[in-house]
Write an enzyme that holds these catalytic residues in place. Structure first.
Site, PDB file in Angstrom:
ATOM      1  N   PRO A  78      42.983   0.305 -39.871  1.00 38.46           N
ATOM      2  CA  PRO A  78      41.600   0.288 -40.350  1.00 38.46           C
ATOM      3  C   PRO A  78      41.497   0.325 -41.875  1.00 38.46           C
ATOM      4  O   PRO A  78      42.171   1.131 -42.536  1.00 38.46           O
ATOM      5  CB  PRO A  78      40.992   1.549 -39.727  1.00 38.46           C
ATOM      6  CG  PRO A  78      41.815   1.802 -38.518  1.00 38.46           C
ATOM      7  CD  PRO A  78      43.208   1.381 -38.886  1.00 38.46           C
ATOM      8  N   CYS A  79      40.646  -0.540 -42.401  1.00 31.07           N
ATOM      9  CA  CYS A  79      40.444  -0.594 -43.855  1.00 31.07           C
ATOM     10  C   CYS A  79      39.248   0.241 -44.286  1.00 31.07           C
ATOM     11  O   CYS A  79      38.903   0.269 -45.474  1.00 31.07           O
ATOM     12  CB  CYS A  79      40.246  -2.043 -44.299  1.00 31.07           C
ATOM     13  SG  CYS A  79      38.699  -2.791 -43.701  1.00 31.07           S
ATOM     14  N   THR A  80      38.609   0.926 -43.342  1.00 36.35           N
ATOM     15  CA  THR A  80      37.344   1.620 -43.596  1.00 36.35           C
ATOM     16  C   THR A  80      37.382   2.494 -44.836  1.00 36.35           C
ATOM     17  O   THR A  80      36.436   2.529 -45.627  1.00 36.35           O
ATOM     18  CB  THR A  80      36.965   2.486 -42.381  1.00 36.35           C
ATOM     19  OG1 THR A  80      37.083   1.707 -41.198  1.00 36.35           O
ATOM     20  CG2 THR A  80      35.560   3.020 -42.525  1.00 36.35           C
ATOM     21  N   LEU A  82      39.515   2.224 -47.329  1.00 35.88           N
ATOM     22  CA  LEU A  82      40.186   1.562 -48.441  1.00 35.88           C
ATOM     23  C   LEU A  82      39.347   0.470 -49.089  1.00 35.88           C
ATOM     24  O   LEU A  82      39.535   0.160 -50.264  1.00 35.88           O
ATOM     25  CB  LEU A  82      41.503   0.938 -47.970  1.00 35.88           C
ATOM     26  CG  LEU A  82      42.525   1.881 -47.337  1.00 35.88           C
ATOM     27  CD1 LEU A  82      43.706   1.080 -46.809  1.00 35.88           C
ATOM     28  CD2 LEU A  82      42.989   2.929 -48.343  1.00 35.88           C
ATOM     29  N   SER A  83      38.428  -0.128 -48.333  1.00 37.70           N
ATOM     30  CA  SER A  83      37.700  -1.286 -48.834  1.00 37.70           C
ATOM     31  C   SER A  83      36.533  -0.863 -49.713  1.00 37.70           C
ATOM     32  O   SER A  83      36.003   0.247 -49.612  1.00 37.70           O
ATOM     33  CB  SER A  83      37.176  -2.139 -47.676  1.00 37.70           C
ATOM     34  OG  SER A  83      36.148  -1.456 -46.983  1.00 37.70           O
TER      35      SER A  83
END
Length: 392
Positions: A78-80, A82-83
């Site tokens: 999951p990039c939640t 990091l993005s």
């Protein structure tokens, strides 16, 4: 461009954080077979069950006791956290921190290759804490690693999507996978000037502007909602110049067959399909990667420099517990035939951007200090007037 396939048996794959199967679909196109999928989100599970009915599906990496004996383990975690569109809590956030379970599983597994994929922002967020954590974990387990930032446009889709691909191995040289190809980006004059993609949820500090392409499809947005980008078509009649693509267009922009996420539609909000597609890995990127995993090449002889501790993470690097290095390589390993935006998106079926959305974006843009084409601002104003008085 690598086109040949090896005569040896197909590589086997375990896909963790599988989403809607973008990695697996691409690896399958490269001749691999998937032995296990792991995904917790029910709408994504529905898509996986429909398209990979014969592959065992585990529902939570936290309860996965071991990995099967496979050649390749993938983890588009999951990039939640990091993005830029997410919480930016970092690699140890509640969602992105799930990657720790991959390293726990690798303590008792010996795949030939491990593949990680995530957003570009993890190279810079918190001075690159996420990248430092990932490569350090691999080094502690005895892996050699390499990563490369790639642009999905190299696969031929008109989506400017930058993603970090990290490959690690105990027995192989990841440079033979990631650095054996380098085609370089196409010149600016290649792209048409009839269509531009932008994010109507932005307008304060950025536009997500893209010529003859859309900006990155995202699972969230600056307004906290999964949403489509918008497209400006120069010279289009009032009411048709500012539109939003259909979800089927978004699927195609990620390299999926149209209607790929329809199995998730039952009992789900339409916006969830946008989130599913926005979180996915571009299929063509995974296919290129799969061909190189199955048939590693000779790394292109490029200047390589030591990467000192504490340095900013570059767009490409490789290393092991002994040393780390950076090298100059483009975001375009190959150049596949390009589908221009106006050819891929079904603009005749696209929906006009709503009055509320257009007005909000226009107001934010006018208050900002962003640079933009005057013709674009005029097109927004004309669109607003048309939506206010559609029969005038």
């Amino acid at each position: 461009m690598l086109t040949s396939t090896p005569s040896s048996p197909p590589l086997s794959v375990a896909g963790l954080f599988a989403g809607i199967g973008g990695v697996e679909l691409g690896l399958q196109a490269a001749g691999m077979r998937t032995e296990l999928l792991c995904e917790w989100w029910e709408p994504a599970q529905a898509v996986l069950r429909h398209h990979f009915p014969d592959v065992p599906l585990h529902d939570d990496i936290q309860t996965l006791e071991s990995l099967p004996d496979v050649d390749v383990v993938t983890a588009g975690f999951p990039c939640t956290d990091l993005s830029q569109a997410g919480r930016t809590a970092g690699i140890h956030g509640r969602a992105s921190g799930m990657i720790k379970h991959l390293f726990q599983l690798l303590e008792d597994a010996s795949p030939r290759w491990v593949v990680i994929e995530n957003v570009r922002n993890m190279l810079a967020l918190d001075r690159g804490t996420a990248m430092e954590y990932l490569v350090t974990q691999f080094e502690c387990l005895g892996y050699t690693w390499a990563y490369r930032l790639v642009d999905s446009r190299f696969t031929g889709v008109p989506q400017r999507r930058h993603r970090v691909i990290l490959v690690a191995s105990k027995s192989e040289d990841p440079r033979q996978v990631l650095f054996a190809d380098d085609a370089g980006e196409r010149p600016d004059h290649f792209y048409r000037e009839d269509t531009y993609g932008f994010y109507w949820t932005e307008g304060n500090t950025g536009l997500g502007w893209a010529r003859d392409a859309i900006p990155t499809l995202k699972g969230g947005s600056g307004l906290g909602i999964p949403s489509s980008p918008a497209i400006w078509t120069k010279g289009a009649p009032a009411g048709r110049a500012i539109v939003t693509p259909l979800i089927a267009d978004a699927e195609a922009l990620q390299g999926f067959p149209r209607a790929w996420t329809e199995p998730a539609q039952q009992n789900s909000r339409p916006s969830l399909r946008w989130k599913l597609v926005g979180n996915a890995v571009t299929v063509g990127v995974a296919e290129w990667l799969g061909r190189r995993l199955a048939n590693p090449g000779t790394p292109i002889p490029l200047p390589s420099r030591l990467l000192p501790a504490g340095s900013r993470w570059p767009t490409a690097a490789w290393g092991s517990a002994d040393s780390r290095h950076t090298l100059d390589v483009s975001l375009w390993p190959e150049q596949h035939p390009y589908r221009h935006l106006s050819d891929l998106v079904e603009l005749d079926l696209a929906k006009p951007l709503s009055l509320r959305a257009t007005t909000g974006f226009h107001d934010r843009l006018m208050r900002s200090r962003l640079r933009y084409q005057e013709a674009f601002a005029l097109a927004l104003k004309t669109h607003i007037e048309h939506m206010e008085h559609p029969t005038a």
